[in-house]
Design an enzyme around this catalytic site. Sequence first.
Site, PDB file in Angstrom:
ATOM      1  CG  ASN A  93      -2.130   0.842   1.109  1.00 43.53           C
ATOM      2  OD1 ASN A  93      -2.376   1.436   0.064  1.00 43.53           O
ATOM      3  ND2 ASN A  93      -2.916   0.918   2.177  1.00 43.53           N
ATOM      4  CG  HIS A 123     -11.465  -3.234  10.231  1.00 43.34           C
ATOM      5  ND1 HIS A 123     -10.513  -2.416   9.695  1.00 43.34           N
ATOM      6  CD2 HIS A 123     -10.848  -4.402  10.493  1.00 43.34           C
ATOM      7  CE1 HIS A 123      -9.363  -3.062   9.627  1.00 43.34           C
ATOM      8  NE2 HIS A 123      -9.547  -4.285  10.092  1.00 43.34           N
ATOM      9  NE  ARG A 159      -9.612  -2.468  13.335  1.00 46.35           N
ATOM     10  CZ  ARG A 159      -8.733  -1.776  12.611  1.00 46.35           C
ATOM     11  NH1 ARG A 159      -7.487  -2.212  12.462  1.00 46.35           N
ATOM     12  NH2 ARG A 159      -9.079  -0.659  12.001  1.00 46.35           N
ATOM     13  CE1 TYR A 161      -5.337   2.261  11.162  1.00 43.39           C
ATOM     14  CE2 TYR A 161      -6.217   1.353  13.211  1.00 43.39           C
ATOM     15  CZ  TYR A 161      -5.822   1.194  11.898  1.00 43.39           C
ATOM     16  OH  TYR A 161      -5.951  -0.031  11.308  1.00 43.39           O
ATOM     17  CG  ASP A 199      -4.584  -1.817  14.683  1.00 46.64           C
ATOM     18  OD1 ASP A 199      -3.535  -1.620  15.324  1.00 46.64           O
ATOM     19  OD2 ASP A 199      -4.623  -2.018  13.456  1.00 46.64           O
ATOM     20  CG  HIS A 252      -2.323   1.726  13.060  1.00 48.42           C
ATOM     21  ND1 HIS A 252      -1.616   2.548  12.232  1.00 48.42           N
ATOM     22  CD2 HIS A 252      -2.766   0.710  12.288  1.00 48.42           C
ATOM     23  CE1 HIS A 252      -1.649   2.064  10.999  1.00 48.42           C
ATOM     24  NE2 HIS A 252      -2.336   0.939  11.013  1.00 48.42           N
ATOM     25  CD  GLU A 272      -3.755  -5.080  14.537  1.00 52.61           C
ATOM     26  OE1 GLU A 272      -4.951  -5.427  14.649  1.00 52.61           O
ATOM     27  OE2 GLU A 272      -3.272  -4.676  13.472  1.00 52.61           O
ATOM     28  CD  GLU A 293      -1.044  -3.865  10.518  1.00 51.82           C
ATOM     29  OE1 GLU A 293      -2.061  -4.452  10.902  1.00 51.82           O
ATOM     30  OE2 GLU A 293      -1.028  -2.687  10.142  1.00 51.82           O
ATOM     31  NE  ARG A 331      -2.513  -7.615  12.959  1.00 55.96           N
ATOM     32  CZ  ARG A 331      -3.516  -7.751  12.100  1.00 55.96           C
ATOM     33  NH1 ARG A 331      -4.280  -8.824  12.112  1.00 55.96           N
ATOM     34  NH2 ARG A 331      -3.746  -6.803  11.213  1.00 55.96           N
ATOM     35  CG  HIS A 336      -2.337  -7.018   7.624  1.00 51.37           C
ATOM     36  ND1 HIS A 336      -1.442  -6.333   6.839  1.00 51.37           N
ATOM     37  CD2 HIS A 336      -3.332  -6.150   7.903  1.00 51.37           C
ATOM     38  CE1 HIS A 336      -1.873  -5.101   6.656  1.00 51.37           C
ATOM     39  NE2 HIS A 336      -3.024  -4.955   7.291  1.00 51.37           N
ATOM     40  CG  ASP A 393      -3.729  -2.379   2.736  1.00 54.40           C
ATOM     41  OD1 ASP A 393      -4.551  -2.101   3.618  1.00 54.40           O
ATOM     42  OD2 ASP A 393      -2.598  -2.830   2.986  1.00 54.40           O
ATOM     43  CD  GLU A 449      -7.157  -6.803   9.577  1.00 56.50           C
ATOM     44  OE1 GLU A 449      -5.962  -7.119   9.433  1.00 56.50           O
ATOM     45  OE2 GLU A 449      -7.541  -5.634   9.763  1.00 56.50           O
ATOM     46  CD1 TRP A 505      -1.842   7.524  10.395  1.00 58.12           C
ATOM     47  CD2 TRP A 505      -1.335   5.616   9.366  1.00 58.12           C
ATOM     48  NE1 TRP A 505      -2.997   6.980   9.941  1.00 58.12           N
ATOM     49  CE2 TRP A 505      -2.731   5.805   9.304  1.00 58.12           C
ATOM     50  CE3 TRP A 505      -0.777   4.470   8.795  1.00 58.12           C
ATOM     51  CZ2 TRP A 505      -3.589   4.895   8.694  1.00 58.12           C
ATOM     52  CZ3 TRP A 505      -1.621   3.576   8.175  1.00 58.12           C
ATOM     53  CH2 TRP A 505      -3.023   3.794   8.115  1.00 58.12           C
TER      54      TRP A 505
HETATM   55  C1  GCO Z   1      -5.073  -3.532  10.102  1.00 61.55           C
HETATM   56  C2  GCO Z   1      -4.088  -2.550   9.627  1.00 61.55           C
HETATM   57  C3  GCO Z   1      -4.494  -1.727   8.462  1.00 61.55           C
HETATM   58  C4  GCO Z   1      -3.282  -0.930   7.973  1.00 61.55           C
HETATM   59  C5  GCO Z   1      -3.235  -0.924   6.494  1.00 61.55           C
HETATM   60  C6  GCO Z   1      -2.037  -0.150   5.971  1.00 61.55           C
HETATM   61  O1  GCO Z   1      -4.946  -3.936  11.243  1.00 61.55           O
HETATM   62  O2  GCO Z   1      -5.919  -3.908   9.310  1.00 61.55           O
HETATM   63  O3  GCO Z   1      -3.526  -1.817  10.670  1.00 61.55           O
HETATM   64  O4  GCO Z   1      -5.609  -0.941   8.734  1.00 61.55           O
HETATM   65  O5  GCO Z   1      -3.299   0.351   8.484  1.00 61.55           O
HETATM   66  O6  GCO Z   1      -3.217  -2.236   6.047  1.00 61.55           O
HETATM   67  O7  GCO Z   1      -1.908  -0.335   4.601  1.00 61.55           O
HETATM   68 MG    MG Z   2      -3.292  -3.232  12.235  1.00 61.34          MG
END
Ligand code: GCO
Ligand code: MG
Length: 402
Positions: free
Chosen positions: A37, A122, A147, A159, A210, A212, A236, A262, A283, A312, A316, A339, A402
């Site tokens: 991505n 999600h 999630r 996020y 998550d 993140h 996560e 991930e 992940r 993961h 994307d 996921e 991020w």
């Molecule tokens: C998740 C991930 C995604 C990522 C994304 C980045 O747990 O699914 O954190 O939301 O942010 O795959 O490309």
């Molecule tokens: Mg994630």
Amino acid sequence: MKITSARVIVTCPGRNFVTLKIETDEGLTGVGDATLNGRELAVASYLTDHVIPCLIGRDPHRIEDTWQYLYRGAYWRRGPVTMSAIAAVDTALWDIKAKAAGLPLYQMLGGRSRDGALVYPHANGADIEETVDRVGDFLAKGFKAVRAQCGIPGIATTYGVAHGSKFYEPATKGLPEEQIWSTERYLDFVPKLFARLREVYGFGPHFLHDVHHRLTPIEAARLGKSLEPYRLFWMEDPSPAENQEAFRLIRQHTVTPIAVGEVFNSIHDCRELIQNQLIDYIRTTVVHAGGITHLRRIADLASLYQVRTGSHGATDLSPICMGAALHFDVWVPNFGIQEYMIHAPVTDEVFPHAYTFQDGYMFPGEVPGHGVDIDERLAAEYPYDPAYLPVCRLEDGTLWNW
Ligand code: GCO
Ligand code: MG
């Protein structure tokens, strides 16, 4: 059998995807996902300019040798671009091998260890009640694990929370969007979300969250501790994991299960986390961690330490990755969860697939290979459209994770 040609297909049905298609002299073809991505064309070039010329004439059955050839043979090892390219070749070769045998891919790995793969989607909302409603929508559809992410008062963009529509998609057109982050506001707020979710839905469903990569280890320890009463399936990416040893601090303070990986692309990124039992779920996934051949190595190491898989599966990662992942999931003995961030209908049209969802589980299907293809004619109608993931800053302007 010999590989006669291979090509990269870049398409944007709703979002960008990179696909490798390998063709053989016996008419069998295989496809692999190579999507990274926001850095899609780097992998496309790696494949087209440096990998495909080395594949022509090779025996597609020699998956392990081809993996080693691309990994060791390049001299420059690991990294997301290299490992996504290797993953695409590996996935396409497993697809061809299973088609040649006339078997679904999971049979080539050793057969099913379970009927279906437990998946989580999600749910997100601008505030707690909206998130609670979205979680309810998924539970009504039969999901057993969800999630949950929620807008945080005082932070403009959070996020995991959609900008308007109820579908969350972080990559945006143009240059990277800049978002502001406040750890203090987040840490005080998140436990309220899960308190409310347990109040409304009880302790039957699994809830995941998550972080993140936003916290320091001691902040992550505090979050894990404050979430303990709500018994999360996992928290996560509580903190960036380049320094694997740092997770010891989190672990010393909380029994909230931890999922990481991930962004990892090799077994070396997670070896200490696994061997020191600093995480509960790994992940890593097919597309970013070197394909089925390498993912199997990671899962086998993890199984020695009772660490389970939780691959993961954001949007994307293309349906090809999803299909391959589901074959892996129904085989892998130490499976935890998968996921499943549901793809847009237009994505599903471009990637016809055999996998299905029912009552909280997904099933890879019984067709030979991994069961996912690409409709190249339709894909051509959706040309590449550059998009970036956002970047994040603290309230004082400091660049953050991020
Ligand atoms: C998740 C991930 C995604 C990522 C994304 C980045 O747990 O699914 O954190 O939301 O942010 O795959 O490309
Ligand atoms: Mg994630």
